[in-house]
Design an enzyme around this catalytic site. Structure first.
Site, PDB file in Angstrom:
ATOM      1  N   PRO A   1      13.130  17.163 -91.968  1.00  0.00           N
ATOM      2  CG  PRO A   1      15.214  16.258 -90.944  1.00  0.00           C
ATOM      3  CD  PRO A   1      14.853  17.311 -92.020  1.00  0.00           C
ATOM      4  CG  ASP A   2      11.386  16.459 -86.357  1.00  0.00           C
ATOM      5  OD1 ASP A   2      11.313  15.257 -86.585  1.00  0.00           O
ATOM      6  OD2 ASP A   2      11.829  17.041 -85.482  1.00  0.00           O
TER       7      ASP A   2
END
Ligand code: BGC
Length: 685
Positions: A192-193
Site C-alpha cells: 500500500p501507498d
C-alpha cells in the site's frame, strides 16, 4: 499508511520488456515434485485448481479469528445491546491479514503467524467452494516515506532491500508455496501507498531515497508471488482523492506498467489493482453525480473540496484507472478491488439530498457524504463508517471491472497514534493523527482525527464503535437514507466513422435507461460533450491517435450512471500536408555513443499540446537517457513526449523547444529521415 495529494513529479520510462501472455495454469517445481510423490488416486483429488481470472468469483473469503476475537471483546463491553448485535454481525466478515513486519510471518506478540491463518482458512473452506485469503504485503525498505505513522523496520538501503527479499518475501513465498495450501486462493495486496508515493511525493527526500528500493522490492514481490499458481497479485493504486487528477493518474498507470514490465512475467504478474486501501473515500457520492454540473456559474469539480479533480469517488477512480491501465498494455482481464471497510459515511451526518445552495462550496459541502474536512485527511477520520460488505463482482459498476469489494483494513485497527508513543515497531508520530494539529496539508485546518488513538495497527475500540454506528449500508438492514437510484450505464459502445479529426460514437441504451434525458461523454476522464441521443461526434481529435471514451446516462434529476465500458477509437491518418511542425536533428557521435539534439517547432497557428514526437532509427541505435522530454523506444521506434506539467508541455504557435537524449550505436549512426508529431509528418529544419 498515509494518504497524500501532492505535486506531480515525472517518472522516467524504463526500457520495455517483452510481454508474456496472462498465465492460465502453472505449477511450481516444488508443487510438481510433491505431486509426483503422491499415489495416483490422491493426485487427482489434490491437483491445484487453475489460476482463474477473478479469484473472488464464486468464492468465500477468510474470516480472521484473531480480529473476530477483538470484535467479540468490543461486543461484550458494549452497553447498548443493539450495538453489540451489530458488532457480532461485523465479526463474521472477512478481513485481510497484514504481514506488517518480518516477525508477523512466524507470529509475534501482535498476532498469529501466516501458517496459523492459512491453517484456519483450510478449516473454514467448504468442499467444492473456493476460498480467498486476503493478505497484505507491507514491509518495503523505507516504508511509508511521506508519513511517519506506519514507518517500518527496514531502512531504505541496499541492506534493507536484501533483508526484504530474503527474510520477508522469500519467507512468505516459501509458506504460500506449501502444497498443503494449493487449494486456497491467496489475494495479495502489494505494498500500500508505495508506488503512488513515487508519483506524487518524489520531491520529499525520504521518498526519493526509497524510490529505487520500492521499484525493486515491488518487482521482487510480484515475481516471487506470481510464481505460485494460487496467488493473485493486486497492486495498490491509492484512491480517487490522491491519484484521480489526470496529471497524477496518467503517470501512475505508466509507473505501474513500467514496474510490471520489469518482472519476469511482465503484465501477467499483476492480476489487478486495489484502491482505497485503509482509506475512507466513498465508493459513490450519490448527491454529487456530475462533476461538471455548474453551481453559481462554476463546475462542481472546481469546488475547494475537489480541486478540479474529476474523480469524486472510487467508482470514478476505478473506471478511470482501468482505462489508463489498458491503454498502457495491461490485459483486459485486469480486475479492480475496492477496500470498503471504512468508507460508508452513514449516521446522522450523512446528507439525504443534494444541497439547494447557490454558493458552490456550500453546495458541495452540504451534498457530499464524505464528511472529512479535506480529502487528504487519512488518519482515523472522525465520522467514518463501515462501507459495503465484502462481495465478489458487485454489479452496477460496469466501467470499473470490479473483482470484488474487500475489507483490507480491518475495522477497529488504528491508522496511527494521536500522541507520541514509544514503540519497537519503527512507527513514528505523525501529526496528521493528532486532533489538535492544524495541518498545512489540509488547507490549514484541524486534522479531524479521533483522539486517544493507539499506534497504527493496534486495536482502537472507540473508532470501532463509531465505524459500526456510522455503517452505510446499515449493519443488519434497517432504516437508512434512500440514496437516489442512478440510471444504468449505457451498453454496447461502438465507433461509427472515424476520421482524423472526428470520431462518431454510438451506443445502446440499457433497458432501464427510462427517464434518461441526456448522456455525458468522457474522453479519459475529461468531459468531451453531451448528447440527447445515443450518438455523438467527438471533434478536434488528432490523426493516428488512440482515444478512450466512456458514456454516462443522466436522468432529469441530474443523477448520472456509472461509466459505460470504454471504447477506444484510433483516428485515421492525416490528409493535411506537412507543415504543422518542423523538426531539426543534429548529432554528435563518437565510437559507440552519441548525443542527439532536436528542435521541435510548432509551425501551426494553434498551441501544440500533448505532443508525441516519433521517428525510426535505421541502424539499431538505442536511446539511453534524455532531457526536456520523456523518451521511450520500442524496436526501432522512438517517441518523445513532454514531461507532464513541464514548461514545454504546450508549445505556442511559432515556438521551438529544445529536447534531446544520449544514445548508443554500433558504428553506423544515420539520422532518422521522417519525424511525426501526433501522427502528422513534420517538415525537416
Ligand atoms: C499498520 C500495520 C497494520 C495495518 C492494519 C497499518 O497502518 O502500519 O501495522 O497491520 O495498518 O491495521
Amino acid at each position: 499508511m498515509c494518504e497524500v495529494q501532492g505535486s506531480y513529479r515525472p517518472i522516467l520510462e524504463e526500457d520495455r520488456v517483452s510481454r508474456t501472455p496472462r498465465r492460465l495454469f502453472a505449477a511450481t517445481t516444488a508443487l510438481a515434485t510433491a505431486l509426483v510423490a503422491l499415489p495416483l488416486t490422491a493426485l487427482s483429488a489434490s491437483a491445484a485448481e487453475p489460476h482463474v481470472d477473478n479469484p473472488y468469483a464464486g468464492a468465500t473469503q477468510y474470516v480472521n479469528p484473531s480480529w473476530a476475537a477483538l470484535v467479540e471483546g468490543a461486543a461484550t463491553r458494549a452497553s447498548d445491546p443493539a450495538l453489540a448485535t451489530k458488532m457480532r454481525a461485523v465479526k463474521t466478515q472477512p478481513t485481510a491479514v497484514w504481514m506488517d513486519r518480518i516477525s508477523a510471518i512466524a507470529g509475534n506478540t501482535a498476532g498469529n503467524g501466516l501458517r496459523f491463518h492459512l491453517d484456519q482458512a483450510l478449516l473454514q473452506k467448504q468442499s467444492g467452494t473456493p476460498l480467498v485469503v486476503n493478505l497484505v504485503i507491507y514491509d518495503l525498505p523505507g516504508r511509508d516515506c511521506y508519513a511517519l505513522a506506519s514507518n517500518g523496520e527496514l531502512p531504505a538501503t541496499a541492506a534493507g532491500l536484501a533483508r526484504y527479499k530474503t527474510e520477508y518475501i522469500d519467507a512468505i513465498a516459501a509458506i504460500l508455496a506449501d502444497p498443503k495450501y494449493q487449494n486456497l486462493r491467496i489475494a495479495a495486496t502489494i505494498e500500500p501507498d508505495s508506488l503512488p508515493n513515487l508519483v506524487t511525493n518524489i520531491s520529499h527526500q525520504p521518498c526519493q531515497q526509497a524510490a529505487p528500493f520500492y521499484r525493486e522490492g515491488v518487482k521482487y514481490a510480484l515475481d516471487k508471488l506470481h510464481a505460485i499458481p494460487n496467488v493473485y497479485n493486486y497492486l495498490d493504486a491509492a484512491h480517487s482523492g490522491w491519484l484521480g487528477w489526470d496529471s497524477n493518474a496518467g503517470p501512475s498507470a505508466k509507473l505501474f506498467a513500467e514496474v510490471a514490465r520489469t518482472t519476469q512475467a511482465g503484465y501477467a504478474s499483476v492480476d489487478g489493482f486495489v484502491t482505497n486501501t485503509a482509506n475512507t473515500t466513498p465508493l459513490v457520492e450519490p448527491y454529487l453525480p456530475n462533476p461538471s454540473l455548474t453551481v453559481g456559474g462554476n463546475p462542481v469539480r472546481s469546488a475547494k473540496y475537489y480541486e478540479w479533480n474529476f474523480d469524486f469517488d472510487e467508482a470514478d477512480w476505478t473506471a478511470h484507472l482501468y482505462n489508463l491501465l489498458i491503454a498502457e498494455g495491461f490485459p483486459a482481464t485486469t480486475g479492480l478491488l475496492v477496500d470498503t471497510s471504512r468508507n460508508g459515511w452513514g449516521g446522522a451526518a450523512r446528507p439525504t439530498a443534494a444541497s439547494t445552495s447557490t454558493d458552490l462550496n456550500t453546495y458541495v459541502d452540504q451534498s457530499r457524504v464524505d464528511r472529512r474536512i479535506h480529502r487528504g485527511a487519512w488518519c482515523n477520520p472522525s465520522g467514518a463508517g463501515i462501507g459495503e460488505r465484502p462481495q465478489s463482482t458487485p454489479s452496477g459498476y460496469a466501467g470499473s471491472h470490479l473483482d470484488a469489494f474487500v475489507w483490507i483494513k480491518p475495522p477497529g485497527e488504528s491508522d496511527g497514534a494521536s500522541t507520541d508513543i514509544p514503540n519497537d515497531e519503527g512507527k513514528g508520530f505523525d501529526r496528521m493523527c493528532d486532533p489538535t494539529f492544524v495541518s498545512p496539508k489540509l488547507g490549514n485546518q484541524l486534522t479531524g482525527a479521533l483522539p486517544d488513538a493507539p499506534l497504527s495497527g493496534h486495536w482502537f475500540e472507540a473508532q470501532f464503535v463509531q465505524l459500526v454506528q456510522n455503517a452505510y449500508p446499515v449493519i443488519g438492514g434497517g432504516p437508512s437514507p434512500t440514496d437516489p437510484t442512478p440510471p444504468s450505464a449505457p451498453t454496447g459502445l461502438t465507433a461509427g466513422s472515424v476520421t482524423n479529426t472526428s470520431a462518431a460514437l454510438t451506443w445502446t441504451a440499457s433497458t432501464d435507461n427510462v427517464g434518461v434525458t441526456s448522456y455525458d461523454i468522457y474522453r479519459g476522464t475529461t468531459l468531451a460533450g453531451s448528447s440527447a441521443t445515443t450518438s455523438f461526434t467527438a471533434t478536434g481529435l488528432t490523426a493516428n491517435t488512440t482515444y478512450s471514451f466512456t458514456v454516462r446516462a443522466k436522468d432529469a434529476a441530474g443523477n448520472v450512471s456509472a461509466p459505460s465500458a470504454a471504447l477506444s477509437v484510433t483516428t485515421t491518418g492525416s490528409t493535411t500536408p506537412p507543415g504543422g511542425c518542423k523538426v531539426g536533428y543534429s548529432v554528435n557521435s563518437w565510437n559507440t555513443g552519441f548525443t542527439a539534439s532536436l528542435k521541435l517547432t510548432n509551425t501551426s497557428t494553434t498551441p501544440l499540446t500533448n505532443w508525441a514526437l516519433s521517428f525510426d532509427f535505421a541502424n539499431g541505435q538505442t536511446v539511453q537517457s534524455g532531457w526536456n522530454a520523456n523518451w521511450t523506444q520500442s524496436g526501432t521506434k522512438v517517441t518523445g513526449t513532454p514531461v507532464p506539467g513541464s514548461w514545454n508541455a504546450t508549445i505556442a504557435p511559432g515556438a521551438t523547444v529544445d529536447i534531446g537524449f544520449n544514445g548508443t550505436h554500433t558504428g553506423t549512426n544515420n539520422p532518422p529521415t521522417t519525424f511525426t508529431v501526433n501522427g502528422q509528418t513534420c517538415a525537416l529544419a
